[in-house]
Enzyme design. Sequence first.
Site, PDB file in Angstrom:
ATOM      1  N   ARG A 112       0.855  -1.185   0.000  1.00  0.00           N
ATOM      2  CA  ARG A 112       0.000   0.000   0.000  1.00  0.00           C
ATOM      3  C   ARG A 112       0.897   1.242   0.000  1.00  0.00           C
ATOM      4  NH1 ARG A 112      -2.453  -3.383   4.023  1.00  0.00           N
ATOM      5  NH2 ARG A 112      -4.545  -4.099   3.409  1.00  0.00           N
ATOM      6  N   LYS A 130      -2.708  -2.276   7.813  1.00  0.00           N
ATOM      7  CA  LYS A 130      -3.927  -1.763   8.432  1.00  0.00           C
ATOM      8  C   LYS A 130      -4.206  -2.469   9.754  1.00  0.00           C
ATOM      9  CE  LYS A 130      -6.531  -0.135   4.402  1.00  0.00           C
ATOM     10  NZ  LYS A 130      -7.793  -0.255   3.658  1.00  0.00           N
ATOM     11  N   HIS A 176      -2.099   2.670  -5.992  1.00  0.00           N
ATOM     12  CA  HIS A 176      -2.991   1.550  -5.677  1.00  0.00           C
ATOM     13  C   HIS A 176      -3.303   0.713  -6.919  1.00  0.00           C
ATOM     14  CE1 HIS A 176      -4.988  -0.077  -2.210  1.00  0.00           C
ATOM     15  NE2 HIS A 176      -6.074  -0.336  -2.915  1.00  0.00           N
ATOM     16  N   ARG A 181      -0.675  -1.783  -7.147  1.00  0.00           N
ATOM     17  CA  ARG A 181      -0.954  -2.872  -6.186  1.00  0.00           C
ATOM     18  C   ARG A 181      -1.976  -3.838  -6.779  1.00  0.00           C
ATOM     19  NH1 ARG A 181      -1.561  -4.392  -0.591  1.00  0.00           N
ATOM     20  NH2 ARG A 181      -3.726  -4.621   0.064  1.00  0.00           N
ATOM     21  N   HIS A 196      -4.952  -8.622   3.505  1.00  0.00           N
ATOM     22  CA  HIS A 196      -6.405  -8.494   3.656  1.00  0.00           C
ATOM     23  C   HIS A 196      -6.876  -9.285   4.869  1.00  0.00           C
ATOM     24  CE1 HIS A 196      -6.888  -7.631  -0.944  1.00  0.00           C
ATOM     25  NE2 HIS A 196      -6.579  -6.556  -0.259  1.00  0.00           N
ATOM     26  N   TYR A 216     -10.497  -9.974  -7.017  1.00  0.00           N
ATOM     27  CA  TYR A 216      -9.587 -10.148  -8.151  1.00  0.00           C
ATOM     28  C   TYR A 216      -9.973 -11.333  -9.025  1.00  0.00           C
ATOM     29  CZ  TYR A 216      -6.724  -6.729  -5.788  1.00  0.00           C
ATOM     30  OH  TYR A 216      -6.289  -5.577  -5.191  1.00  0.00           O
TER      31      TYR A 216
END
Length: 288
Positions: free
Chosen positions: A136, A160, A225, A228, A251, A260
């Site tokens: 990220r 995150k 992004h 990414r 994630h 995806y």
Amino acid sequence: MLAAEAGAARNTLAAYRSDLSLASATLRGGLVEADVVGIGRLAEGWRDLAKSTVARKAAALRRFYAFLHEEGHRPDDPGAALPRPGTRRALPRTLDHDDIARLFAGLAARLAPDPPDPGDLRLAALIELLYGSGLRATELVSLPRHAVAPDRPYLIVRGKGGRERLVPLSDRSRAAVAAWRGHVAPTSAFLFPSGKGHLSRVRLFQLVRALAADVGIAPDRISPHVLRHAFATHLLEGGADLRALQSMLGHADIATTEIYTHIDTARLVELVTTRHPLADPDRDTGPR
């Protein structure tokens, strides 16, 4: 509470602060005591916004009112009156292999002079890590100076929610970082320093778009992004396992990673038409 108990990232805290401040301004400082009528005024002001934006704003306020109720600052929780727009997750924008080849050809041209410009060495390290490891933007620009070791094919990233994960590193990425790090002051805490801190996400965005424009890729098609997303999409096309991809991207929920799978339709069709036992009528599949 969000920082101490939920472990929310700095960008998440900033987004919540912004949404709550705007809502408070709309209600002239009466956000804490707002009733259903006041919340209706907020929802009316959001009428022309995208569904995803309304969903985010409403989620921030629901969390806020639940906190007030749990802590005894309000006898009730009016969050139920906030709108819940149906949101459909958009397919992520990405780049094809030709686009990526053009980006790296542009980088190679910039690095051709001897010696290369330090700014181009930094750009090469940034692009290699974005596309080669799927970081990220915030994770990338805040990397410590020694995060990438020359003898270690991975780095440890705090993403995150404060979650740590291992991120793979290619030989190319490590070589690009090594070439750039020679221009970083030994006293710098960051791999990509700027002023008293590190490179900003805005500046990273500008650098990526400038490179894209130089090689003929429309700037509105690319961002950190998007690189990414390209990392994830191209890995999946190459046969990567979805769980492994989830781990590499950081994630928390595999449902986020599964987005995806929807942009790899052509490969799935090809797999069915060429690999399925019934695809070849002459193939002997044994007793039925």
